[in-house]
Design a protein around this motif. Structure first.
Motif, PDB file in Angstrom:
ATOM      1  N   ARG A  73       0.835  -1.203   0.000  1.00  0.00           N
ATOM      2  CA  ARG A  73       0.000   0.000   0.000  1.00  0.00           C
ATOM      3  C   ARG A  73       0.872   1.255   0.000  1.00  0.00           C
ATOM      4  NH1 ARG A  73      -3.055  -3.257   3.908  1.00  0.00           N
ATOM      5  NH2 ARG A  73      -5.085  -3.816   2.990  1.00  0.00           N
ATOM      6  N   GLY A  74       1.996   1.190   0.709  1.00  0.00           N
ATOM      7  CA  GLY A  74       2.875   2.345   0.812  1.00  0.00           C
ATOM      8  C   GLY A  74       3.474   2.781  -0.511  1.00  0.00           C
ATOM      9  N   ILE A  75       3.751   1.821  -1.403  1.00  0.00           N
ATOM     10  CA  ILE A  75       4.360   2.195  -2.684  1.00  0.00           C
ATOM     11  C   ILE A  75       3.341   2.429  -3.789  1.00  0.00           C
ATOM     12  CG2 ILE A  75       6.556   1.027  -2.209  1.00  0.00           C
ATOM     13  CD1 ILE A  75       5.521  -1.183  -4.199  1.00  0.00           C
ATOM     14  N   THR A  76       2.068   2.085  -3.548  1.00  0.00           N
ATOM     15  CA  THR A  76       1.060   2.262  -4.596  1.00  0.00           C
ATOM     16  C   THR A  76       0.150   3.460  -4.354  1.00  0.00           C
ATOM     17  OG1 THR A  76      -0.361   0.671  -3.435  1.00  0.00           O
ATOM     18  CG2 THR A  76       0.970  -0.163  -5.274  1.00  0.00           C
ATOM     19  N   LEU A  77      -0.237   3.687  -3.096  1.00  0.00           N
ATOM     20  CA  LEU A  77      -1.252   4.693  -2.792  1.00  0.00           C
ATOM     21  C   LEU A  77      -0.619   5.991  -2.284  1.00  0.00           C
ATOM     22  CD1 LEU A  77      -3.751   2.294  -0.964  1.00  0.00           C
ATOM     23  CD2 LEU A  77      -3.696   2.922  -3.401  1.00  0.00           C
ATOM     24  N   GLY A  78      -1.416   7.042  -2.226  1.00  0.00           N
ATOM     25  CA  GLY A  78      -0.934   8.318  -1.707  1.00  0.00           C
ATOM     26  C   GLY A  78      -0.286   9.184  -2.779  1.00  0.00           C
ATOM     27  N   GLU A  79       0.086  10.365  -2.369  1.00  0.00           N
ATOM     28  CA  GLU A  79       0.609  11.380  -3.302  1.00  0.00           C
ATOM     29  C   GLU A  79       1.866  10.919  -4.028  1.00  0.00           C
ATOM     30  OE1 GLU A  79       2.226  15.997  -3.121  1.00  0.00           O
ATOM     31  OE2 GLU A  79       0.991  15.189  -1.484  1.00  0.00           O
ATOM     32  N   ASP A  80       2.733  10.181  -3.339  1.00  0.00           N
ATOM     33  CA  ASP A  80       3.974   9.718  -3.954  1.00  0.00           C
ATOM     34  C   ASP A  80       3.909   8.264  -4.404  1.00  0.00           C
ATOM     35  OD1 ASP A  80       5.406  12.111  -3.765  1.00  0.00           O
ATOM     36  OD2 ASP A  80       5.948  11.692  -1.679  1.00  0.00           O
ATOM     37  N   GLY A  81       2.729   7.664  -4.357  1.00  0.00           N
ATOM     38  CA  GLY A  81       2.584   6.274  -4.748  1.00  0.00           C
ATOM     39  C   GLY A  81       2.604   6.078  -6.252  1.00  0.00           C
ATOM     40  N   ALA A  82       2.884   4.864  -6.671  1.00  0.00           N
ATOM     41  CA  ALA A  82       2.999   4.574  -8.100  1.00  0.00           C
ATOM     42  C   ALA A  82       1.713   4.862  -8.862  1.00  0.00           C
ATOM     43  CB  ALA A  82       3.403   3.111  -8.290  1.00  0.00           C
ATOM     44  N   PHE A  83       0.560   4.578  -8.254  1.00  0.00           N
ATOM     45  CA  PHE A  83      -0.704   4.797  -8.965  1.00  0.00           C
ATOM     46  C   PHE A  83      -0.873   6.255  -9.374  1.00  0.00           C
ATOM     47  CE2 PHE A  83      -3.359   0.983  -7.149  1.00  0.00           C
ATOM     48  CZ  PHE A  83      -2.469   0.103  -7.749  1.00  0.00           C
ATOM     49  N   ALA A  84      -0.356   7.162  -8.562  1.00  0.00           N
ATOM     50  CA  ALA A  84      -0.488   8.585  -8.870  1.00  0.00           C
ATOM     51  C   ALA A  84       0.344   8.981 -10.081  1.00  0.00           C
ATOM     52  CB  ALA A  84      -0.068   9.428  -7.656  1.00  0.00           C
ATOM     53  N   GLY A  85       1.375   8.211 -10.392  1.00  0.00           N
ATOM     54  CA  GLY A  85       2.232   8.551 -11.522  1.00  0.00           C
ATOM     55  C   GLY A  85       1.947   7.768 -12.781  1.00  0.00           C
ATOM     56  N   MET A  86       1.148   6.713 -12.689  1.00  0.00           N
ATOM     57  CA  MET A  86       0.927   5.847 -13.847  1.00  0.00           C
ATOM     58  C   MET A  86      -0.080   6.443 -14.820  1.00  0.00           C
ATOM     59  SD  MET A  86       0.897   2.099 -11.936  1.00  0.00           S
ATOM     60  CE  MET A  86       0.635   1.157 -13.450  1.00  0.00           C
ATOM     61  N   LYS A  87       0.191   6.247 -16.095  1.00  0.00           N
ATOM     62  CA  LYS A  87      -0.721   6.730 -17.129  1.00  0.00           C
ATOM     63  C   LYS A  87      -1.844   5.711 -17.344  1.00  0.00           C
ATOM     64  CE  LYS A  87       2.227   4.759 -20.754  1.00  0.00           C
ATOM     65  NZ  LYS A  87       3.099   5.062 -21.914  1.00  0.00           N
ATOM     66  N   ARG A  88      -2.962   6.166 -17.867  1.00  0.00           N
ATOM     67  CA  ARG A  88      -4.078   5.273 -18.154  1.00  0.00           C
ATOM     68  C   ARG A  88      -3.624   4.205 -19.146  1.00  0.00           C
ATOM     69  NH1 ARG A  88      -9.018   6.843 -16.404  1.00  0.00           N
ATOM     70  NH2 ARG A  88     -10.070   5.508 -17.928  1.00  0.00           N
ATOM     71  N   GLY A  89      -4.041   2.964 -18.877  1.00  0.00           N
ATOM     72  CA  GLY A  89      -3.668   1.857 -19.746  1.00  0.00           C
ATOM     73  C   GLY A  89      -2.414   1.125 -19.326  1.00  0.00           C
ATOM     74  N   ALA A  90      -1.641   1.717 -18.408  1.00  0.00           N
ATOM     75  CA  ALA A  90      -0.456   1.037 -17.897  1.00  0.00           C
ATOM     76  C   ALA A  90      -0.884  -0.098 -16.959  1.00  0.00           C
ATOM     77  CB  ALA A  90       0.446   2.020 -17.158  1.00  0.00           C
ATOM     78  N   ILE A  91       0.030  -1.049 -16.730  1.00  0.00           N
ATOM     79  CA  ILE A  91      -0.286  -2.221 -15.913  1.00  0.00           C
ATOM     80  C   ILE A  91       0.653  -2.284 -14.722  1.00  0.00           C
ATOM     81  CG2 ILE A  91      -0.700  -4.717 -15.912  1.00  0.00           C
ATOM     82  CD1 ILE A  91      -2.300  -3.296 -18.055  1.00  0.00           C
ATOM     83  N   PHE A  92       0.094  -2.521 -13.537  1.00  0.00           N
ATOM     84  CA  PHE A  92       0.883  -2.723 -12.323  1.00  0.00           C
ATOM     85  C   PHE A  92       0.931  -4.223 -12.047  1.00  0.00           C
ATOM     86  CE2 PHE A  92       1.909  -3.010  -7.881  1.00  0.00           C
ATOM     87  CZ  PHE A  92       2.723  -1.916  -7.629  1.00  0.00           C
ATOM     88  N   VAL A  93       2.149  -4.765 -11.918  1.00  0.00           N
ATOM     89  CA  VAL A  93       2.348  -6.191 -11.658  1.00  0.00           C
ATOM     90  C   VAL A  93       2.994  -6.338 -10.290  1.00  0.00           C
ATOM     91  CG1 VAL A  93       3.476  -8.315 -12.419  1.00  0.00           C
ATOM     92  CG2 VAL A  93       2.630  -6.671 -14.122  1.00  0.00           C
ATOM     93  N   ASP A  94       2.268  -6.966  -9.368  1.00  0.00           N
ATOM     94  CA  ASP A  94       2.766  -7.101  -8.002  1.00  0.00           C
ATOM     95  C   ASP A  94       3.302  -8.493  -7.736  1.00  0.00           C
ATOM     96  OD1 ASP A  94       3.291  -6.753  -5.293  1.00  0.00           O
ATOM     97  OD2 ASP A  94       1.301  -7.535  -4.777  1.00  0.00           O
ATOM     98  N   HIS A  95       4.625  -8.595  -7.510  1.00  0.00           N
ATOM     99  CA  HIS A  95       5.258  -9.879  -7.216  1.00  0.00           C
ATOM    100  C   HIS A  95       5.401 -10.135  -5.717  1.00  0.00           C
ATOM    101  CE1 HIS A  95       6.038 -10.866 -11.332  1.00  0.00           C
ATOM    102  NE2 HIS A  95       6.787  -9.823 -11.552  1.00  0.00           N
TER     103      HIS A  95
END
Length: 288
Positions: A73-95
């Motif tokens: 959650r720390g690296i995906t959510l919030g102002e500095d999280g990855a989701f905030a920087g990803m463009k529409r259509g991009a894919i997040f793969v969580d290992h």
């Protein structure tokens, strides 16, 4: 070749990101400890970012391999999280090996942002990551999976979509259930052979050719006999995984008596100071 980001450069993530770079992908990395990210760039090329959001900007695929649900959650959510920087259509793969619950939560959040999400825990340990031969169990939308399958192949010898979001994590739980009981059985077998005065290496050599044979026997039987536990998958990590799957079992009603018992055996190993020992150290509690 794709423009990708990789978040988390531990003993698994670092080699996995390295294989992506070797395959020709343009890789930007982020790690909580910046020095580790800088060292990775020096060794592999690519670029380093100061935040997950910065690393994810313009990436077609963002990979992650961190510690647990809260780290994720720390690296995906919030102002500095990855989701905030990803463009529409991009894919997040969580290992990350995490809960199915957090996979579903983040998949729903990603969908609201027009982002794809694939939960993709791995099996094969540090050696599998370094040699690029991991097994990857995926959950998510089939279209999103199709866009990332080839890239995952940079470090996997097997990769399969198991169902909707959370299915990858649930499959990894099955993997850990099977390993837990097997390692305990192997520990007891090696312990018994030693007490019986047998040549343990000869015993392992002959029975590994029959129905008792397994990856654990081939790769850990002899080192268990020698009392060497300084490699592989740490007890702390296995207890984290067992905690996740036992919580899930309480939710779905599955009966896992052996897994629950082995979890307590690993707790004994932790009390012996074996937190960072390999999971094959279960034998140590039998030989105290």
């Amino acid at each position: 070749m794709a423009k990708v980001a990789f978040l988390g450069l531990g003993v698994m993530g670092g080699p996995m990101a390295g294989h992506l770079a070797k395959k020709g992908h343009e890789v930007t990395v982020y790690n909580r400890t910046a020095a580790k990210a800088e060292a990775w760039v020096q060794a592999n090329g690519g670029a380093r970012a100061d935040t997950p959001r910065e690393a994810a900007r313009d990436a077609e695929i963002v990979f992650a391999c961190v510690g647990n649900d809260e780290d994720l959650r720390g690296i995906t959510l919030g102002e500095d999280g990855a989701f905030a920087g990803m463009k529409r259509g991009a894919i997040f793969v969580d290992h990350t090996t995490a809960s199915a619950e957090v996979a579903r939560e983040l998949a729903a959040e990603a969908a609201e942002r027009g982002i794809g999400f694939v939960d993709a825990p791995v099996s094969g340990g540090q050696a599998g990551a370094e040699n690029g031969v991991l097994t990857v169990m995926c959950g998510g939308d089939a279209a999103a999976y199709a866009k990332v399958e080839d890239a995952i192949g940079a470090y996997a010898r097997a990769c399969r979509l198991m169902g909707p979001a959370g299915s990858g994590q649930l499959t990894k739980m099955v993997n850990q259930i099977c390993i837990a009981g097997l390692v305990q059985g192997l520990s007891e077998g090696v312990h018994f052979a030693k007490r019986a005065g047998l040549d343990v290496e000869a015993v392992l050599d002959v029975i590994s050719k029959g129905a008792a044979g397994s990856w654990q026997m081939e790769n850990r039987g002899r080192t268990m006999n020698e009392g060497r536990f300084d490699f592989g998958f740490a007890v702390d990590w296995m207890r984290k995984d067992l905690g996740i799957l036992l919580d899930e079992a309480r939710r779905n009603g599955a009966s896992l008596p052996v897994s629950a018992l082995v979890d307590q055996f690993y707790a004994e190993v932790q009390r012996m100071g074996g937190n960072r020992w390999d999971t094959s150290s279960l034998i140590a509690r039998l030989e105290r």
